[in-house]
Structure formats: structure tokens, C-alpha cells
Design an enzyme around this catalytic site. Sequence first.
Site, PDB file in Angstrom:
ATOM      1  N   ASP A 189       0.859  -1.183   0.000  1.00  0.00           N
ATOM      2  CA  ASP A 189       0.000   0.000   0.000  1.00  0.00           C
ATOM      3  C   ASP A 189       0.893   1.230   0.000  1.00  0.00           C
ATOM      4  O   ASP A 189       1.781   1.359   0.862  1.00  0.00           O
ATOM      5  CB  ASP A 189      -0.905   0.019   1.235  1.00  0.00           C
ATOM      6  CG  ASP A 189      -2.018  -1.018   1.154  1.00  0.00           C
ATOM      7  OD1 ASP A 189      -2.095  -1.725   0.133  1.00  0.00           O
ATOM      8  OD2 ASP A 189      -2.808  -1.110   2.114  1.00  0.00           O
ATOM      9  N   ASP A 206     -15.104  -2.840  -1.839  1.00  0.00           N
ATOM     10  CA  ASP A 206     -14.702  -2.535  -0.464  1.00  0.00           C
ATOM     11  C   ASP A 206     -15.971  -2.278   0.340  1.00  0.00           C
ATOM     12  O   ASP A 206     -16.762  -1.398  -0.015  1.00  0.00           O
ATOM     13  CB  ASP A 206     -13.799  -1.303  -0.425  1.00  0.00           C
ATOM     14  CG  ASP A 206     -12.603  -1.433  -1.365  1.00  0.00           C
ATOM     15  OD1 ASP A 206     -12.095  -2.559  -1.501  1.00  0.00           O
ATOM     16  OD2 ASP A 206     -12.196  -0.421  -1.961  1.00  0.00           O
TER      17      ASP A 206
END
Length: 249
Positions: free
Chosen positions: A8, A129
Amino acid sequence: MILFPAIDLKDGQCVRLKLGDMNQATVYNPDPGAQAKAFEDQGFEWLHVVDLNGAFAGETVNGAAVDAILKATKNPVQLGGGIRTLDHIENWLARGLTRVILGTVAVRDPALVIEACKRFPGHVAVGIDAKGGKVAVEGWAEASELGIIELAKKFEGAGVAAIIYTDIDRDGILTGINWASTLELADAVSIPVIASGGLASMDDIRRMVEPDARKLEGAISGRALYDGRIDPQEALALIKAAKAKEIAQ
């Protein structure tokens, strides 16, 4: 069945967030290229990358870091975060990405995802998500009223390579993958599903190779790998053994 190590990116560095909060970021490596190479050297065969700044900005922010990753590893790379147009997709695939992940745009403009699958077959994944069972967008900052399976079914038959399903309520806090919700999604659609959010220990890897979970394409691991809670060699050996057993049956 694939175990995807995660990178990330925030401000050019490898970080992990807690519950998707940009203000709760831990820096694990300032050199994304070196981290990508380290994962390759450990035996991983894929890499999952997210441009966190890009997810909020709606455009690529950590492009230089992603380019460094692509240069450092021979492994296929999938990237999500801020990819919202067909031009974005074409540009990234030309730069060496194997797969782009479309999240917010999949909610806002499903037709674009379907068109992208036609133009770039096999290279487009959808990121779903969810928080509290509902789909979140704009870097998880906004909630929608859309259900997980409701969104996934919009892309049946479109040629989506995979759905990356992240349970935001578990992301980065090592509580274990939400197996019930993930497997429910995998049962509801024919698109391969990748589990994300909360992978905590070797227990999750052992759960991942059980017969009912083998319908998944794989799972993504971030913090558990960085914190040493998962042994890469042991995890990859378990997955390899499960694959061999499945082939033999």
C-alpha cells in the site's frame, strides 16, 4: 489459489493503514521497489499494490513508486487506487501492469467497467470494499447503499478477471478474514473472488486451503506478512500442497 502480498503506497512509501484511516499509517518500507523484490525473492508469484493517495484523489499519485515496483520485480502486478478512466487503464497496462483494479468507478459507472473488459480482456478486476455490508467508495471515505452481491452481479458475464473483496471493518487490525461474507460472495457469482482485509495468521492460510474455500482465487496479506505473523515459506508450501491434492483428486 494465490497468496498476494500487498504493498500500500502513501506518499511514495510502503505503509499499512488501520481500518482504512489515512491518519493511522505505519511505514514499513520507504523503498517500494526493494519491497517488491523482497516479496519475489520469498517465492510469491503475484503482487497486489494500492495507491492510497490516488484512491482519495481520483487519479494516480504514486506513479513513480509503482514504476519502481514494476522495474524491480518480474512478478505480475495488480494495481488499484485512482484508476477511473479507460485512458488510465490503457496507460498503466502499457507501463507493465498485468491487472488494474476498478473500485469507485465500478459503483459510479458500471458501463465503463464493462467497456474496459471488452477493450482489455483479462486485465480488469473489480474492487469491492465494504463496511457494514455496504459498498464504500472514494478511498473508503464514502458509504453507499449498494450491497456487495448486488454490485458484483452487475458484472456477471462481462469478463471481469477477479473481484477483490475487502472487509474494511477488519482491514489492518489482524482479526482474521471475514470468511462467511467472502464465501457467500464467491457462491453468488461466477467471477473469481480474492479475499482481503484482516488476514491475521497461519490459521487464515489453513482456512484458505480447506475444500470450501478453494473456490476463491486467493487472499491478500499485508500487515500479517510485514509483522512476521505469517511465514512465507510455510504459507506457500501449504497452498502448493493443497493445489497438488486438488489436481490429484
